[in-house]
Design a protein around this motif. Sequence first.
Motif, PDB file in Angstrom:
ATOM      1  N   GLU A  22     -39.483  16.418 -48.216  1.00 32.16           N
ATOM      2  CA  GLU A  22     -39.837  17.572 -47.368  1.00 32.16           C
ATOM      3  C   GLU A  22     -38.859  18.737 -47.495  1.00 32.16           C
ATOM      4  O   GLU A  22     -39.087  19.800 -46.935  1.00 32.16           O
ATOM      5  CB  GLU A  22     -39.908  17.135 -45.898  1.00 32.16           C
TER       6      GLU A  22
ATOM      7  N   ARG B 205     -37.047  21.728 -49.430  1.00 33.84           N
ATOM      8  CA  ARG B 205     -37.327  22.646 -50.535  1.00 33.84           C
ATOM      9  C   ARG B 205     -36.300  23.757 -50.513  1.00 33.84           C
ATOM     10  O   ARG B 205     -35.646  23.982 -49.496  1.00 33.84           O
ATOM     11  CB  ARG B 205     -38.721  23.264 -50.368  1.00 33.84           C
TER      12      ARG B 205
ATOM     13  N   ARG C 189     -35.080  24.869 -46.946  1.00 32.72           N
ATOM     14  CA  ARG C 189     -36.208  24.833 -46.019  1.00 32.72           C
ATOM     15  C   ARG C 189     -36.631  23.395 -45.788  1.00 32.72           C
ATOM     16  O   ARG C 189     -36.594  22.585 -46.713  1.00 32.72           O
ATOM     17  CB  ARG C 189     -37.401  25.619 -46.596  1.00 32.72           C
ATOM     18  N   TRP C 190     -37.019  23.107 -44.563  1.00 29.33           N
ATOM     19  CA  TRP C 190     -37.512  21.778 -44.226  1.00 29.33           C
ATOM     20  C   TRP C 190     -38.980  21.914 -43.847  1.00 29.33           C
ATOM     21  O   TRP C 190     -39.307  22.449 -42.794  1.00 29.33           O
ATOM     22  CB  TRP C 190     -36.693  21.191 -43.076  1.00 29.33           C
ATOM     23  N   ASP C 191     -39.814  21.444 -44.727  1.00 27.98           N
ATOM     24  CA  ASP C 191     -41.254  21.584 -44.565  1.00 27.98           C
ATOM     25  C   ASP C 191     -41.805  20.289 -43.986  1.00 27.98           C
ATOM     26  O   ASP C 191     -41.934  19.296 -44.685  1.00 27.98           O
ATOM     27  CB  ASP C 191     -41.866  21.866 -45.945  1.00 27.98           C
TER      28      ASP C 191
ATOM     29  N   PRO D 271     -41.886  24.478 -38.796  1.00 27.28           N
ATOM     30  CA  PRO D 271     -40.652  24.304 -39.556  1.00 27.28           C
ATOM     31  C   PRO D 271     -39.429  24.451 -38.648  1.00 27.28           C
ATOM     32  O   PRO D 271     -39.456  25.222 -37.687  1.00 27.28           O
ATOM     33  CB  PRO D 271     -40.713  25.418 -40.595  1.00 27.28           C
TER      34      PRO D 271
ATOM     35  N   ASP E 112     -40.579  31.360 -52.210  1.00 26.73           N
ATOM     36  CA  ASP E 112     -40.742  30.136 -52.983  1.00 26.73           C
ATOM     37  C   ASP E 112     -40.525  30.495 -54.461  1.00 26.73           C
ATOM     38  O   ASP E 112     -40.656  31.651 -54.843  1.00 26.73           O
ATOM     39  CB  ASP E 112     -42.123  29.519 -52.726  1.00 26.73           C
TER      40      ASP E 112
END
Length: 281
Positions: free
Chosen positions: A39, A41, A63-65, A71, A264
């Motif tokens: 999770e 990224r 980032r924690w998806d 989030p 991204d």
Amino acid sequence: EAKRNGRNRAALFEPRLREAQAARLALQADLRGAMARGELRLNYQPQVDAVRGTLSGVEALLRWDRGGIDPVSPAVFIPIAEESGLIVEIGRWVIREACRQAQAWREQGFGQLRMAVNLSVRQTRDEQLLAFIDDVLEETGVAPGCLELEITENLLMEETELAIALLARLRARGLHLAIDDFGTGYSSMAYLKRLPIDTLKIDMTFVRAIPGDGEAITTAILAMARQLGLAVVAEGVETGQQHAFLAREGCGTLQGYRFDPPLDPETFAARWLQPRTSRAS
Ligand code: C2E
Ligand code: MG
Ligand code: MG
Ligand code: MG
């Protein structure tokens, strides 16, 4: 009497404290699994030459998806990861992933980028950090001079001679070191002069106060950096007015929503990377 008051107050706050603590523990447990579930990224924010408007580097931001669930901001989960020591493992993943991405872009013909990665102070107590970074550089073929580690000013101030010695060894390897959120701490010019660093990143609270109170301190930081031979990156640049002021005052590099938020990797490449005509480097 004082004692009784203290106890009453404790009784009043205890449930709330316990709830907050429980929430932190739950998040901590979740974060532990997040790595395994894939999770985490990285997003990439451009650092832009203040005069030319061209790309000078990129900062990798975690980032924690959580797939559907809101989030969690790194400002929330990084301190939790630091508390639990999980940051060492997460931080390693970040370094490897950022270098892997830099290598992938290079293989796609975009040339060699300067990649900045945030380093938690806890990671500077990891005796294997140096060996780990050596391995990652070798594995990915990223040149040491293309990897910049960002450490916040406040965390650096708390650190021991040992951590500073480790930073010096990293720098001796050719890595670049930056002080993040600069200006919010209390480091003196004499202290800065002793540190093995290349770059100051002006904290966005000062940039946000341009025009206005942020101007004097920004100018002072730039003058000091010039004296010390350090590069400067201004963070949180959002407006044309801030851009113009910083360029005029000689701040070399800018980062902020004025150019782009963290993106991204596909969007970043589409917006900022151009194929090199020769595949040198
Ligand atoms: P930072 O390293 O100072 O990163 C800059 C933060 O400012 C990022 O927040 C970025 O999204 C945000 N930002 C950039 N431009 C603008 C702007 O123009 N306006 C505003 N309002 N904000 C802007 P983010 O990604 O939420 O990260 C917050 C902090 O979490 C970072 O601050 C850094 O201290 C920490 N962090 C993020 N990723 C990592 C990581 O991989 N490892 C460690 N140890 N810390 C990380
Ligand atoms: Mg940073
Ligand atoms: Mg910062
Ligand atoms: Mg910060």
